[in-house]
Design an enzyme around this catalytic site. Structure first.
Site, mmCIF file in Angstrom:
data_model
loop_
_atom_site.group_PDB
_atom_site.id
_atom_site.type_symbol
_atom_site.label_atom_id
_atom_site.label_comp_id
_atom_site.label_asym_id
_atom_site.label_seq_id
_atom_site.Cartn_x
_atom_site.Cartn_y
_atom_site.Cartn_z
ATOM 1 N N CYS A 11 1.762 21.191 28.735
ATOM 2 C CA CYS A 11 0.538 20.504 28.338
ATOM 3 C C CYS A 11 0.890 19.525 27.230
ATOM 4 C CB CYS A 11 -0.513 21.515 27.854
ATOM 5 S SG CYS A 11 -2.027 20.744 27.219
ATOM 6 N N CYS A 14 -2.389 17.444 23.227
ATOM 7 C CA CYS A 14 -2.292 17.208 21.780
ATOM 8 C C CYS A 14 -1.137 16.249 21.526
ATOM 9 C CB CYS A 14 -2.103 18.520 21.026
ATOM 10 S SG CYS A 14 -3.499 19.664 21.187
ATOM 11 N N GLN A 212 -21.013 18.887 19.096
ATOM 12 C CA GLN A 212 -19.689 18.599 18.554
ATOM 13 C C GLN A 212 -18.729 19.767 18.798
ATOM 14 O OE1 GLN A 212 -18.842 15.737 17.517
ATOM 15 N NE2 GLN A 212 -20.605 14.685 16.639
ATOM 16 N N PHE A 241 -30.032 8.079 19.433
ATOM 17 C CA PHE A 241 -28.986 8.878 20.098
ATOM 18 C C PHE A 241 -28.905 10.249 19.391
ATOM 19 C CE2 PHE A 241 -27.781 4.398 19.896
ATOM 20 C CZ PHE A 241 -27.676 4.051 21.230
ATOM 21 N N ASN A 307 -25.926 7.412 16.218
ATOM 22 C CA ASN A 307 -24.824 8.292 16.628
ATOM 23 C C ASN A 307 -24.569 8.100 18.118
ATOM 24 O OD1 ASN A 307 -22.863 10.315 16.542
ATOM 25 N ND2 ASN A 307 -24.337 11.920 16.966
ATOM 26 N N CYS A 334 -17.622 7.990 17.016
ATOM 27 C CA CYS A 334 -16.429 8.696 17.489
ATOM 28 C C CYS A 334 -15.394 7.718 18.032
ATOM 29 C CB CYS A 334 -16.810 9.720 18.564
ATOM 30 S SG CYS A 334 -17.545 9.000 20.048
#
Length: 376
Positions: A11, A14, A212, A241, A307, A334
Site C-alpha cells: 500500500c 500514505c 471529517q 456548505f 466550507n 481542504c
C-alpha cells in the site's frame, strides 16, 4: 511512523510516510504560504498537528477474494486484494470490527465484486467510528439487492458480535465505474444516526452525510471558527456548505441568527436534530444549493462561513460575495489551490489570519481556515 504495508509495497496511500512528520508539517505550511503569497500581511497562526497513527475515524475497505475468504483492504497494482485490516492509521476501536464483518460476509454468503468479470456483489465496506462512544456505522456498498435478504436473516448474529454497531445500511451502486457509492440507501438497523461529539456538541451522522476524518483536528478547526466568531460578535451568520452543522452549531449564540445551507437533505436533517437537542431557537438549516440560496437573498449578514468541497465556491458565489455587504468571511478549505483562486476573485477581501490544520498526515492534503475582512 513505520508501516509494514508501505515497506513491503502493498500500500502506498500514505505517500509521504518516509518523511519525518515534523518535515511533512513544515512542507505543508510552506506550500500553503506559497499559494497565498499574494497576501503577505496575513498572520499565520501556528499549525495544528495530528497524531501520526490511530487518528482515522473512518475506514474505506475494498472487498476482494471470495465469500469464503474475503479480503478487506485495497487492490494492489496487479488487481490483487491486499489485506489492510491492521493498517496503523485505524484505532483499535475501529479495527476490531473487521473480523466480525468477515464472519458475517461468510455467513450471509456475500460474494465480493470482481472487476474483470463484473460479477459478485460486495464492492466496499465503509465504517465510521464515534470516537467518544465507541459506536459504529457500517455501510455495505453492493451492486444489487441480491444479498439483502440473507443479511437481514443473519443480522442478529452480527449485532451479537458487534454490540457497538449503531447504524447498518446497504448502499446500492450498480454501475461498473469508479464511483464509491450510489444514491439509494437501505437501512437495516433500527437507528439511522450515529452521534459524534466535538467540543461537547452533538453532531448526528447519517449514512450519506459528510464528516471529517480526524476528530481531534476537526475539533480544533471548529473551535478556531468559534473563537473568531466570538471576537467579531456578528449579529447574524450564514454557514454555506454547512454539512451536518459543525460550524453553525459551534458559532451559535443567544440572539445571533445563524442560517446553515447544504444541498444534502440528509445532512440538513442531521443538523436540525442537533439544533433541536441544543434548543437553539435562532439557528435555521435549509436544504438548498449554496449559490442558489445566496442569489435569492437581498440582505447578507456581516459574517459568512464557507466550507466548500475541493472545487471551491466557484466564480458565481465569489462574485456575489464580492458585491455583497458582508464584512467578514471565514473560509475553510481542504484544497488550498482552489482557495487561492477564489480569493483572487474576491479582491475586496483580504486574509487577516490563516491556520493550517493537518487533517491528513502522511499525505499532501491539509485543511486551511482563513479569516478575511473587507478592505475599507
Amino acid at each position: 511512523m513505520h508501516c509494514h504495508h508501505f515497506a513491503a509495497g502493498r500500500c502506498r496511500s500514505c505517500t509521504h510516510l518516509p518523511t519525518p512528520y515534523a518535515d511533512q508539517l513544515a512542507w505543508k505550511q510552506q506550500h500553503a504560504r506559497e499559494l497565498l503569497a499574494a497576501w503577505p500581511d496575513a498572520k499565520w497562526l501556528s499549525p495544528v498537528s495530528s497524531r501520526e497513527r490511530g487518528f482515522r475515524n473512518k475506514a474505506k475497505m475494498v472487498v476482494s477474494g471470495s465469500w469464503e475468504a474475503p479480503v478487506l483492504g485495497t487492490l494492489g497494482m496487479a488487481g490483487r486484494g491486499e489485506d489492510l485490516r491492521d493498517c496503523p492509521l485505524y484505532p483499535e476501536a475501529l479495527a476490531c470490527a473487521f473480523e466480525p464483518l468477515i464472519r458475517f460476509i461468510r455467513l450471509a454468503r456475500i460474494a465480493p465484486y470482481e472487476l474483470a468479470s463484473r460479477s459478485g456483489e460486495l464492492k466496499y465496506l465503509l465504517l465510521t467510528l464515534s470516537v467518544q462512544s465507541g459506536e459504529l456505522m457500517i455501510r455495505f456498498v453492493l451492486r444489487s439487492q441480491e444479498a439483502v435478504g440473507r443479511m437481514r436473516k443473519h443480522l442478529a448474529t452480527l449485532q451479537d458480535e458487534l454490540p457497538q454497531l449503531r447504524v447498518l445500511s446497504v448502499n446500492l451502486q450498480p454501475e461498473h465505474k469508479a464511483v464509491l457509492e450510489g444514491e439509494r440507501e437501505i437501512l437495516l438497523s433500527g437507528s439511522r444516526t450515529l452521534q459524534m461529539r466535538l467540543n461537547g456538541l452533538p453532531l448526528h451522522l447519517r449514512p450519506q452525510s459528510f464528516y471529517q476524518t480526524n476528530d481531534e483536528v476537526a475539533a480544533a478547526l471548529y473551535a478556531q471558527a468559534r473563537d473568531w466568531c466570538d471576537e467579531l460578535q456578528p449579529g447574524a451568520i450564514w454557514d454555506l456548505f454547512c454539512g451536518v452543522g459543525g460550524f453553525a452549531l459551534h458559532c451559535a449564540a443567544p440572539g445571533r441568527r445563524v442560517t446553515g445551507i447544504e444541498i444534502s437533505t440528509e445532512a440538513i436533517q442531521s443538523a436540525c436534530q442537533s439544533r433541536d437537542e441544543l434548543a437553539l431557537a435562532d439557528v435555521e438549516f435549509r436544504a438548498l444549493d449554496a449559490a442558489d440560496f445566496a442569489a435569492g437573498q437581498t440582505e447578507v449578514p456581516p459574517l459568512v462561513i464557507l466550507n466548500p468541497p475541493r472545487r471551491g465556491i466557484g466564480p458565481g458565489l465569489c462574485a456575489f460575495l464580492e458585491a455583497s455587504a458582508a464584512r467578514w468571511l471565514i473560509y475553510s478549505s481542504c484544497n488550498a489551490p482552489s482557495l487561492a483562486r477564489d480569493l483572487e476573485r474576491m479582491p475586496s477581501f483580504r486574509p487577516l489570519q490563516v491556520r493550517l490544520l493537518d487533517m491528513f498526515p502522511h499525505s499532501h492534503h491539509y485543511e486551511l481556515i482563513t479569516l478575511l475582512e473587507r478592505d475599507g
